[in-house]
Design an enzyme around this catalytic site. Sequence first.
Site, PDB file in Angstrom:
ATOM      1  N   LYS A   9      39.458  42.086  36.403  1.00  0.00           N
ATOM      2  CA  LYS A   9      38.882  43.187  37.172  1.00  0.00           C
ATOM      3  C   LYS A   9      39.735  44.717  37.179  1.00  0.00           C
ATOM      4  O   LYS A   9      39.169  45.952  37.029  1.00  0.00           O
ATOM      5  CB  LYS A   9      38.626  43.125  38.730  1.00  0.00           C
ATOM      6  CG  LYS A   9      37.930  41.721  38.729  1.00  0.00           C
ATOM      7  CD  LYS A   9      37.391  41.525  40.322  1.00  0.00           C
ATOM      8  CE  LYS A   9      38.166  41.272  41.305  1.00  0.00           C
ATOM      9  NZ  LYS A   9      39.272  39.618  40.319  1.00  0.00           N
ATOM     10  N   ARG A  84      36.215  39.910  49.784  1.00  0.00           N
ATOM     11  CA  ARG A  84      37.025  38.255  49.513  1.00  0.00           C
ATOM     12  C   ARG A  84      36.123  37.498  50.007  1.00  0.00           C
ATOM     13  O   ARG A  84      36.064  36.390  49.887  1.00  0.00           O
ATOM     14  CB  ARG A  84      38.364  38.209  49.438  1.00  0.00           C
ATOM     15  CG  ARG A  84      39.164  38.204  48.253  1.00  0.00           C
ATOM     16  CD  ARG A  84      39.477  37.788  47.613  1.00  0.00           C
ATOM     17  NE  ARG A  84      40.978  37.743  46.772  1.00  0.00           N
ATOM     18  CZ  ARG A  84      41.857  38.283  46.403  1.00  0.00           C
ATOM     19  NH1 ARG A  84      41.298  39.833  46.082  1.00  0.00           N
ATOM     20  NH2 ARG A  84      42.930  38.103  45.639  1.00  0.00           N
ATOM     21  N   ARG A 123      51.568  35.791  33.013  1.00  0.00           N
ATOM     22  CA  ARG A 123      50.908  37.536  33.372  1.00  0.00           C
ATOM     23  C   ARG A 123      52.402  37.905  33.241  1.00  0.00           C
ATOM     24  O   ARG A 123      52.948  37.711  34.334  1.00  0.00           O
ATOM     25  CB  ARG A 123      50.195  37.207  34.749  1.00  0.00           C
ATOM     26  CG  ARG A 123      49.873  39.431  34.593  1.00  0.00           C
ATOM     27  CD  ARG A 123      47.727  38.582  35.089  1.00  0.00           C
ATOM     28  NE  ARG A 123      48.450  38.545  36.738  1.00  0.00           N
ATOM     29  CZ  ARG A 123      47.047  38.767  37.164  1.00  0.00           C
ATOM     30  NH1 ARG A 123      46.040  39.481  37.096  1.00  0.00           N
ATOM     31  NH2 ARG A 123      47.432  38.411  38.624  1.00  0.00           N
ATOM     32  N   ARG A 156      54.390  38.130  39.046  1.00  0.00           N
ATOM     33  CA  ARG A 156      54.207  38.483  40.267  1.00  0.00           C
ATOM     34  C   ARG A 156      54.140  37.554  41.083  1.00  0.00           C
ATOM     35  O   ARG A 156      53.698  36.161  40.545  1.00  0.00           O
ATOM     36  CB  ARG A 156      52.647  38.617  40.415  1.00  0.00           C
ATOM     37  CG  ARG A 156      52.017  40.131  40.417  1.00  0.00           C
ATOM     38  CD  ARG A 156      50.469  40.426  40.259  1.00  0.00           C
ATOM     39  NE  ARG A 156      49.738  39.323  41.319  1.00  0.00           N
ATOM     40  CZ  ARG A 156      48.703  39.921  41.219  1.00  0.00           C
ATOM     41  NH1 ARG A 156      48.047  40.862  41.195  1.00  0.00           N
ATOM     42  NH2 ARG A 156      48.251  39.012  42.171  1.00  0.00           N
ATOM     43  N   ARG A 167      44.605  29.860  44.594  1.00  0.00           N
ATOM     44  CA  ARG A 167      44.032  31.638  44.929  1.00  0.00           C
ATOM     45  C   ARG A 167      42.577  31.006  43.942  1.00  0.00           C
ATOM     46  O   ARG A 167      41.437  31.416  45.006  1.00  0.00           O
ATOM     47  CB  ARG A 167      44.628  32.254  43.818  1.00  0.00           C
ATOM     48  CG  ARG A 167      45.859  33.355  45.337  1.00  0.00           C
ATOM     49  CD  ARG A 167      46.959  33.317  43.864  1.00  0.00           C
ATOM     50  NE  ARG A 167      46.330  34.339  43.637  1.00  0.00           N
ATOM     51  CZ  ARG A 167      46.792  35.395  42.261  1.00  0.00           C
ATOM     52  NH1 ARG A 167      48.030  34.595  42.060  1.00  0.00           N
ATOM     53  NH2 ARG A 167      46.270  36.587  41.204  1.00  0.00           N
TER      54      ARG A 167
END
Length: 215
Positions: A9, A84, A123, A156, A167
């Site tokens: 996204k 969300r 990531r 992160r 998540r």
Amino acid sequence: MLGPQGSGKGTQAAKLVDRFGFRYVASGDVLRAARQSDTELGREVRRYYDAGELVPDDLTIRLILQEMGEDVGGPGVILDGFPRTLPQAVALDRALEARGERVDLALELTAPLDVVKKRLEGRLYCRAANHDYNTYFRPPRRPGVCDVDGSELYRRPDDYPEAIERRLAIWREQNGQLVEHYERAGVLRRVDADRPVEEVARSISALLERMGVAA
Ligand code: AMP
């Protein structure tokens, strides 16, 4: 923009901002900024964020609507990561309606969960400017160091396996209701995000152009 974490996204939104001039508001960025502050609010956000849990709706809605501001203006805003939950979607509809605006498009980026999991696990971001890397797909030339500016790379706090699982589980719980909400409103479109970045970007741009958005 809808879609699981790691569906691209943020990457796609950055391209759309360049091409169409949208404003971009990512709830994750807003909440990460709030998380840094040494206040009751910062501590509250941190408690949920670091565990990979959703920050409570009332707090999230307040912060995101505040960030969007009163005057959207121009070609509009891309919202990433918000809404969300169904109550967030309803709160957004109400806030927009009050100013004669609405959600024109709910774009769902679809990708298999094993693909997005790998994207999230790999990531890395650089401290200086958030340049992003992926240890599996796009590793830096020197491990732990940004190719562009030489700053340190970090993961992160919620890109660790336990938080990733949590998540994605929450995403699975909430996504159906959101998709239904926007399907009912007639604004849901889907794009296959399990393809190279540029291909996905071309599909989205074509869709927006068909909707009459000028590049
Ligand atoms: P993201 O960068 O979108 O993956 O968001 C990172 C984290 O911020 C999430 O795991 C949640 O803790 C929090 N967060 C982001 N967006 C929302 C939202 N719309 N509602 C509640 N919590 C959120």
